[in-house]
Write an enzyme that holds these catalytic residues in place. Sequence first.
Site, PDB file in Angstrom:
ATOM      1  N   TRP A 156       6.845  -5.328   7.463  1.00  0.00           N
ATOM      2  CA  TRP A 156       8.101  -4.563   7.365  1.00  0.00           C
ATOM      3  C   TRP A 156       8.455  -3.924   8.709  1.00  0.00           C
ATOM      4  O   TRP A 156       9.603  -3.929   9.127  1.00  0.00           O
ATOM      5  CB  TRP A 156       8.001  -3.540   6.241  1.00  0.00           C
ATOM      6  CG  TRP A 156       9.270  -2.843   5.810  1.00  0.00           C
ATOM      7  CD1 TRP A 156       9.364  -1.537   5.420  1.00  0.00           C
ATOM      8  CD2 TRP A 156      10.608  -3.388   5.664  1.00  0.00           C
ATOM      9  NE1 TRP A 156      10.667  -1.235   5.059  1.00  0.00           N
ATOM     10  CE2 TRP A 156      11.446  -2.353   5.199  1.00  0.00           C
ATOM     11  CE3 TRP A 156      11.180  -4.640   5.900  1.00  0.00           C
ATOM     12  CZ2 TRP A 156      12.822  -2.535   4.967  1.00  0.00           C
ATOM     13  CZ3 TRP A 156      12.551  -4.816   5.664  1.00  0.00           C
ATOM     14  CH2 TRP A 156      13.349  -3.776   5.206  1.00  0.00           C
TER      15      TRP A 156
ATOM     16  N   LYS B 278       6.180   3.756   1.583  1.00  0.00           N
ATOM     17  CA  LYS B 278       6.375   4.186   0.195  1.00  0.00           C
ATOM     18  C   LYS B 278       5.049   4.645  -0.393  1.00  0.00           C
ATOM     19  O   LYS B 278       4.159   3.830  -0.615  1.00  0.00           O
ATOM     20  CB  LYS B 278       6.938   3.019  -0.631  1.00  0.00           C
ATOM     21  CG  LYS B 278       8.328   2.593  -0.178  1.00  0.00           C
ATOM     22  CD  LYS B 278       8.830   1.339  -0.848  1.00  0.00           C
ATOM     23  CE  LYS B 278      10.213   0.964  -0.302  1.00  0.00           C
ATOM     24  NZ  LYS B 278      10.661  -0.360  -0.753  1.00  0.00           N
TER      25      LYS B 278
ATOM     26  N   ALA C 104      10.516  -7.565   3.065  1.00  0.00           N
ATOM     27  CA  ALA C 104      10.585  -7.902   4.489  1.00  0.00           C
ATOM     28  C   ALA C 104      10.860  -9.397   4.673  1.00  0.00           C
ATOM     29  O   ALA C 104      11.671  -9.794   5.518  1.00  0.00           O
ATOM     30  CB  ALA C 104       9.275  -7.506   5.161  1.00  0.00           C
TER      31      ALA C 104
ATOM     32  N   LYS D  78       7.785   3.227  -8.202  1.00  0.00           N
ATOM     33  CA  LYS D  78       8.143   1.838  -8.572  1.00  0.00           C
ATOM     34  C   LYS D  78       6.994   0.880  -8.226  1.00  0.00           C
ATOM     35  O   LYS D  78       6.862  -0.181  -8.839  1.00  0.00           O
ATOM     36  CB  LYS D  78       9.470   1.417  -7.936  1.00  0.00           C
ATOM     37  CG  LYS D  78       9.462   1.174  -6.428  1.00  0.00           C
ATOM     38  CD  LYS D  78       9.015  -0.209  -6.033  1.00  0.00           C
ATOM     39  CE  LYS D  78       8.727  -0.256  -4.540  1.00  0.00           C
ATOM     40  NZ  LYS D  78       8.081  -1.500  -4.126  1.00  0.00           N
TER      41      LYS D  78
ATOM     42  N   SER E 174       6.345  -9.788  -4.626  1.00  0.00           N
ATOM     43  CA  SER E 174       5.784  -8.429  -4.549  1.00  0.00           C
ATOM     44  C   SER E 174       4.255  -8.414  -4.542  1.00  0.00           C
ATOM     45  O   SER E 174       3.607  -8.981  -5.420  1.00  0.00           O
ATOM     46  CB  SER E 174       6.282  -7.594  -5.734  1.00  0.00           C
ATOM     47  OG  SER E 174       5.482  -6.431  -5.867  1.00  0.00           O
TER      48      SER E 174
ATOM     49  N   ASN F 254       2.459  -5.655  -4.941  1.00  0.00           N
ATOM     50  CA  ASN F 254       2.002  -4.783  -6.032  1.00  0.00           C
ATOM     51  C   ASN F 254       1.975  -5.559  -7.353  1.00  0.00           C
ATOM     52  O   ASN F 254       1.030  -5.462  -8.116  1.00  0.00           O
ATOM     53  CB  ASN F 254       2.925  -3.558  -6.144  1.00  0.00           C
ATOM     54  CG  ASN F 254       2.677  -2.580  -5.019  1.00  0.00           C
ATOM     55  OD1 ASN F 254       1.643  -1.928  -4.986  1.00  0.00           O
ATOM     56  ND2 ASN F 254       3.601  -2.491  -4.074  1.00  0.00           N
TER      57      ASN F 254
ATOM     58  N   GLU G 149       0.604  -0.648  -1.903  1.00  0.00           N
ATOM     59  CA  GLU G 149       0.664   0.819  -1.898  1.00  0.00           C
ATOM     60  C   GLU G 149       0.460   1.427  -3.295  1.00  0.00           C
ATOM     61  O   GLU G 149      -0.072   2.521  -3.437  1.00  0.00           O
ATOM     62  CB  GLU G 149       2.013   1.295  -1.353  1.00  0.00           C
ATOM     63  CG  GLU G 149       2.209   1.099   0.139  1.00  0.00           C
ATOM     64  CD  GLU G 149       1.586   2.222   0.951  1.00  0.00           C
ATOM     65  OE1 GLU G 149       0.640   2.881   0.477  1.00  0.00           O
ATOM     66  OE2 GLU G 149       2.047   2.436   2.089  1.00  0.00           O
TER      67      GLU G 149
HETATM   68  N1  LIG Z   1       6.626  -5.541   3.154  1.00  0.00           N
HETATM   69  C1  LIG Z   1       7.742  -5.137   2.565  1.00  0.00           C
HETATM   70  O1  LIG Z   1       8.523  -5.967   2.058  1.00  0.00           O
HETATM   71  C2  LIG Z   1       8.077  -3.683   2.506  1.00  0.00           C
HETATM   72  C3  LIG Z   1       7.147  -2.704   2.792  1.00  0.00           C
HETATM   73  N2  LIG Z   1       7.481  -1.391   2.686  1.00  0.00           N
HETATM   74  C4  LIG Z   1       6.518  -0.331   2.997  1.00  0.00           C
HETATM   75  O2  LIG Z   1       6.227  -0.379   4.387  1.00  0.00           O
HETATM   76  C5  LIG Z   1       4.902   0.102   4.624  1.00  0.00           C
HETATM   77  C6  LIG Z   1       4.161  -0.926   5.472  1.00  0.00           C
HETATM   78  O3  LIG Z   1       4.069  -2.120   4.711  1.00  0.00           O
HETATM   79  P1  LIG Z   1       3.941  -3.565   5.348  1.00  0.00           P
HETATM   80  O4  LIG Z   1       4.503  -3.643   6.697  1.00  0.00           O
HETATM   81  O5  LIG Z   1       4.485  -4.480   4.333  1.00  0.00           O
HETATM   82  O6  LIG Z   1       2.361  -3.733   5.371  1.00  0.00           O
HETATM   83  P2  LIG Z   1       1.403  -4.468   6.402  1.00  0.00           P
HETATM   84  O7  LIG Z   1       0.092  -4.561   5.718  1.00  0.00           O
HETATM   85  O8  LIG Z   1       2.032  -5.713   6.899  1.00  0.00           O
HETATM   86  O9  LIG Z   1       1.310  -3.426   7.584  1.00  0.00           O
HETATM   87  C7  LIG Z   1       0.662  -2.191   7.441  1.00  0.00           C
HETATM   88  C8  LIG Z   1       0.891  -1.383   8.699  1.00  0.00           C
HETATM   89  O10 LIG Z   1       0.181  -0.142   8.560  1.00  0.00           O
HETATM   90  C9  LIG Z   1      -0.510   0.088   9.778  1.00  0.00           C
HETATM   91  N3  LIG Z   1      -1.720   0.896   9.575  1.00  0.00           N
HETATM   92  C10 LIG Z   1      -2.740   0.665   8.703  1.00  0.00           C
HETATM   93  N4  LIG Z   1      -3.717   1.594   8.881  1.00  0.00           N
HETATM   94  C11 LIG Z   1      -3.287   2.412   9.872  1.00  0.00           C
HETATM   95  C12 LIG Z   1      -3.835   3.560  10.501  1.00  0.00           C
HETATM   96  N5  LIG Z   1      -5.027   4.060  10.137  1.00  0.00           N
HETATM   97  N6  LIG Z   1      -3.118   4.168  11.475  1.00  0.00           N
HETATM   98  C13 LIG Z   1      -1.913   3.692  11.835  1.00  0.00           C
HETATM   99  N7  LIG Z   1      -1.338   2.594  11.289  1.00  0.00           N
HETATM  100  C14 LIG Z   1      -2.019   1.968  10.314  1.00  0.00           C
HETATM  101  C15 LIG Z   1      -0.894  -1.304  10.253  1.00  0.00           C
HETATM  102  O11 LIG Z   1      -1.227  -1.277  11.606  1.00  0.00           O
HETATM  103  C16 LIG Z   1       0.373  -2.078   9.956  1.00  0.00           C
HETATM  104  O12 LIG Z   1       1.287  -1.938  11.001  1.00  0.00           O
HETATM  105  C17 LIG Z   1       4.285   0.325   3.232  1.00  0.00           C
HETATM  106  O13 LIG Z   1       4.371   1.689   2.902  1.00  0.00           O
HETATM  107  C18 LIG Z   1       5.162  -0.503   2.308  1.00  0.00           C
HETATM  108  O14 LIG Z   1       5.204   0.020   0.991  1.00  0.00           O
HETATM  109  C19 LIG Z   1       8.729  -1.000   2.319  1.00  0.00           C
HETATM  110  C20 LIG Z   1       9.696  -1.927   2.043  1.00  0.00           C
HETATM  111  C21 LIG Z   1       9.452  -3.332   2.140  1.00  0.00           C
HETATM  112  O1  LIG Z   2       8.791  -2.274  -1.468  1.00  0.00           O
HETATM  113  C1  LIG Z   2       8.943  -3.467  -1.363  1.00  0.00           C
HETATM  114  C2  LIG Z   2      10.269  -4.095  -1.447  1.00  0.00           C
HETATM  115  O2  LIG Z   2      11.301  -3.169  -1.555  1.00  0.00           O
HETATM  116  C3  LIG Z   2       7.774  -4.350  -1.173  1.00  0.00           C
HETATM  117  O3  LIG Z   2       7.051  -4.375  -2.333  1.00  0.00           O
HETATM  118  P1  LIG Z   2       5.533  -4.905  -2.348  1.00  0.00           P
HETATM  119  O4  LIG Z   2       4.764  -3.969  -1.446  1.00  0.00           O
HETATM  120  O5  LIG Z   2       5.112  -4.834  -3.768  1.00  0.00           O
HETATM  121  O6  LIG Z   2       5.542  -6.306  -1.814  1.00  0.00           O
END
Ligand SMILES: NC(=O)C1=CN([C@@H]2O[C@H](COP(=O)(O)OP(=O)(O)OC[C@H]3O[C@@H](n4cnc5c(N)ncnc54)[C@H](O)[C@@H]3O)[C@@H](O)[C@H]2O)C=CC1
Ligand SMILES: O=C(CO)COP(=O)(O)O
Length: 327
Positions: free
Chosen positions: A14, A108, A142, A193, A256, A258, A283
Amino acid sequence: MNINRITVFGAGVWGSVIAQHLAKKGYKISLWEHYKDLFDILEKTRKHPNIENFELNSNIELKATLEEAVKDSEMLVFVISSKSVRNFCKQLKPILNGKVLPVVSASKGIEDSTFKTVCEVIEEEIPQLTGYAMSFSGPSFALEVAKGIPTKILVAGPNADLVKKTAKVFNSSPIITVESDDRRGVEYGGAIKNVVAIGCGILDGIGDGADTKAALITQAMQEMHDITVSQGGKTESVYNLSGLGDAILTGMSSISRNRRLGEKLGQGLSLEEARKQVGTIAEGADSVNSVHNLARKNNLKTPILDAVWQIVCNGEDKDVLLKALGF
Ligand SMILES: NC(=O)C1=CN([C@@H]2O[C@H](COP(=O)(O)OP(=O)(O)OC[C@H]3O[C@@H](n4cnc5c(N)ncnc54)[C@H](O)[C@@H]3O)[C@@H](O)[C@H]2O)C=CC1
Ligand SMILES: O=C(CO)COP(=O)(O)O
């Protein structure tokens, strides 16, 4: 607000897609990543290992240290796992050295011990940012945004003028931004959610279908509502993009993480094994306990969310979820 350079913390899926979105709009992006192996791959190849056909825009500069990452920055965007936010802020605070900037959280989650949202944790750890933190939340995989699939995302914060300007920064195809003054309501919906999506996944794992999941989402929305409102969030936010919209998206889509984690649990895997098979973060598995404890603390009736908690945290049989649904 004249913004030229934006820092994105987190080059996960993301974080990288948000960085790309802003870079395509012409902003200079400083992208920081916690994991060295991911940082190295991105620096060497400029391609993201977890996103198909994704090459970093030339406006994105990878920054190896937090000092370099915040230099000349006019906005900070947090896209790191919610449970790492507090410790991360402890590292960031001395580097900001009192500097005040608009902050956007795309993470989130709800903190387990305090029930605080991500924006609240940021403001508690870096007090000069109080009033400047905003949530960016809505139905937005993403992987879909990376392909240019349109969506709508809320920008929520206490300062209407700052929210308006920040929404403009993020608003461009494929993302339409929608302004909100209810940051708490938006952040609680975004965290709860994820637990709902795990519940839907459990039903998938058992072999139930879309009918049963739609019934679960409908009942769970009342529980999301009661928890959110008990914490000062607004009803209208619960039934907006970050709550209902994202619950439908993540509960119903195979993408997703989750929901996929829930599916593994529904198939009888342990939480540890399910996490391993899903690979990246889910998450909801971290928020499920805080959501459960928050409901208990406020004497709220949340049978669906409790059943998900029992399965995820106590290893109970998945039938408890069917019972909670009245089957
Ligand atoms: N992937 C998606 O479609 C979406 C994700 N999100 C939210 O965005 C956030 C990140 O998710 P993603 O990018 O998908 O996950 P990801 O697993 O691809 O990335 C996780 C990120 O967290 C960082 N991280 C982990 N431990 C850390 C630490 N100790 N210190 C600093 N940074 C650390 C990692 O370096 C990485 O950049 C989550 O809260 C997720 O719920 C929100 C909307 C969409
Ligand atoms: O929050 C998200 C999309 O809005 C991503 O959901 P997931 O972390 O379950 O893939």
